[in-house]
Scaffold this active site. Structure first.
Site, PDB file in Angstrom:
ATOM      1  N   CYS A  96      -2.874   0.801  -0.253  1.00 36.57           N
ATOM      2  CA  CYS A  96      -3.982  -0.113  -0.006  1.00 36.57           C
ATOM      3  C   CYS A  96      -3.387  -1.491   0.296  1.00 36.57           C
ATOM      4  CB  CYS A  96      -4.855  -0.178  -1.261  1.00 36.57           C
ATOM      5  SG  CYS A  96      -6.179  -1.386  -1.165  1.00 36.57           S
ATOM      6  N   CYS A 106      -5.677  -1.716   7.240  1.00 30.34           N
ATOM      7  CA  CYS A 106      -6.374  -1.153   6.074  1.00 30.34           C
ATOM      8  C   CYS A 106      -6.161   0.347   6.171  1.00 30.34           C
ATOM      9  CB  CYS A 106      -7.856  -1.499   6.128  1.00 30.34           C
ATOM     10  SG  CYS A 106      -8.880  -0.573   4.957  1.00 30.34           S
TER      11      CYS A 106
END
Ligand code: DGL
Length: 266
Positions: A74, A184
């Site tokens: 992440c 992302c």
């Protein structure tokens, strides 16, 4: 901790599976323990305090599964927590950040778009990264609230998702961007839709294979690499696990994946 222990991989949701699949491809003998914080996602527009608290909760869960290393799959959590986690724990901790440098090598127009969360793009870590690029490179940052939710809902190619992508990407291509950084971990699952919107001449940069390579290097250096050549297993866990989420997991990973619960902490 032994080299047969699993590798812990986590994200706010299922986006980190884009990293887990690169790890699986490079390290077929390793067991993977994947944790998704679906019940508390998204993280990308939340405060540092919130993200730190959620990451600690998920990391503690993974440590209880006896993981030998952690992959922060992440960008948002890496920007906010990687330094602190590395200062706290002695085992290998691999993070991920927007692949601005590889994009700089790829672009011909010298204009690069970075799709990421609001939190990643406003972080000090990301600003430092951008400062290291050449002066003639134009980087256009594009925070994309709502995009990770499309992936979490299993809507990779629906009219709603395509409309949101157009909203974010059309202004970038109008500026002459020819390279898009997928900043992302959810966005690689939208690659097909992104290319539909951006056109076939735009390159997409996903750092997941580089993260898997870095993990392999660190496991080797620390004597934690599993010598098995194949047969690694995967276990998937989530907060607020339910059949709808398991269905999305199976769409993203494969029909054999089962979703187990991370016990609630409130
Ligand atoms: N997948 C995450 C990232 O790479 C964040 C998504 C979110 O929770 O907003 O930043």
């Amino acid at each position: 901790m032994q080299n047969q222990s699993p590798i812990g991989i986590f994200d706010s949701g299922f986006g980190g599976l884009s990293v887990a699949r690169a790890v699986r491809a490079l390290l077929p003998g390793e067991d993977i323990c994947y944790a998704a914080d679906c019940g508390y996602a998204p993280w990308g527009d939340r405060s540092d305090e919130y993200i730190n608290r959620r990451v600690d909760r998920i990391v503690n869960f993974l440590l209880a599964q006896n993981v030998k290393a952690l992959v922060i799959a992440c960008n948002t959590a890496t920007a906010v927590t990687a330094k602190r986690l590395r200062e706290t724990w002695p085992f290998p901790i691999i993070g991920i950040e927007p692949a601005v440098m590889p994009a700089e090598k790829e672009t011909r127009s010298r204009k690069v778009g970075v799709l990421a969360t609001t939190k990643t793009l406003s972080s000090g870590k990301y600003h430092l990264l951008c400062e290291r690029t050449a002066d003639d490179l134009t980087i256009i940052n594009c925070p994309c609230p709502g995009l990770m939710d499309c992936v979490e809902a299993g809507e990779m190619n629906t009219p709603k998702t395509l409309a949101l992508l157009r909203h974010y990407i059309d202004p970038l291509t109008a500026e002459g961007v020819d390279t898009l950084v997928l900043g992302c971990t959810h966005y690689p699952f939208l690659s097909e839709a992104i290319l539909r919107v951006a056109g076939p001449n735009v390159s997409l940069i996903d750092p997941a294979p580089a993260v898997a390579k870095q993990l392999k290097r660190r496991l080797y250096e620390t004597g934690l690499l599993n010598n098995r050549k194949a047969g690694g297993t995967e276990a998937f866990y989530a907060t607020d696990a339910n059949p709808a989420r398991e269905k999305v997991l199976r769409t993203l990973w494969g029909p054999e994946a089962d979703l187990q619960s991370i016990p609630s902490d409130d």
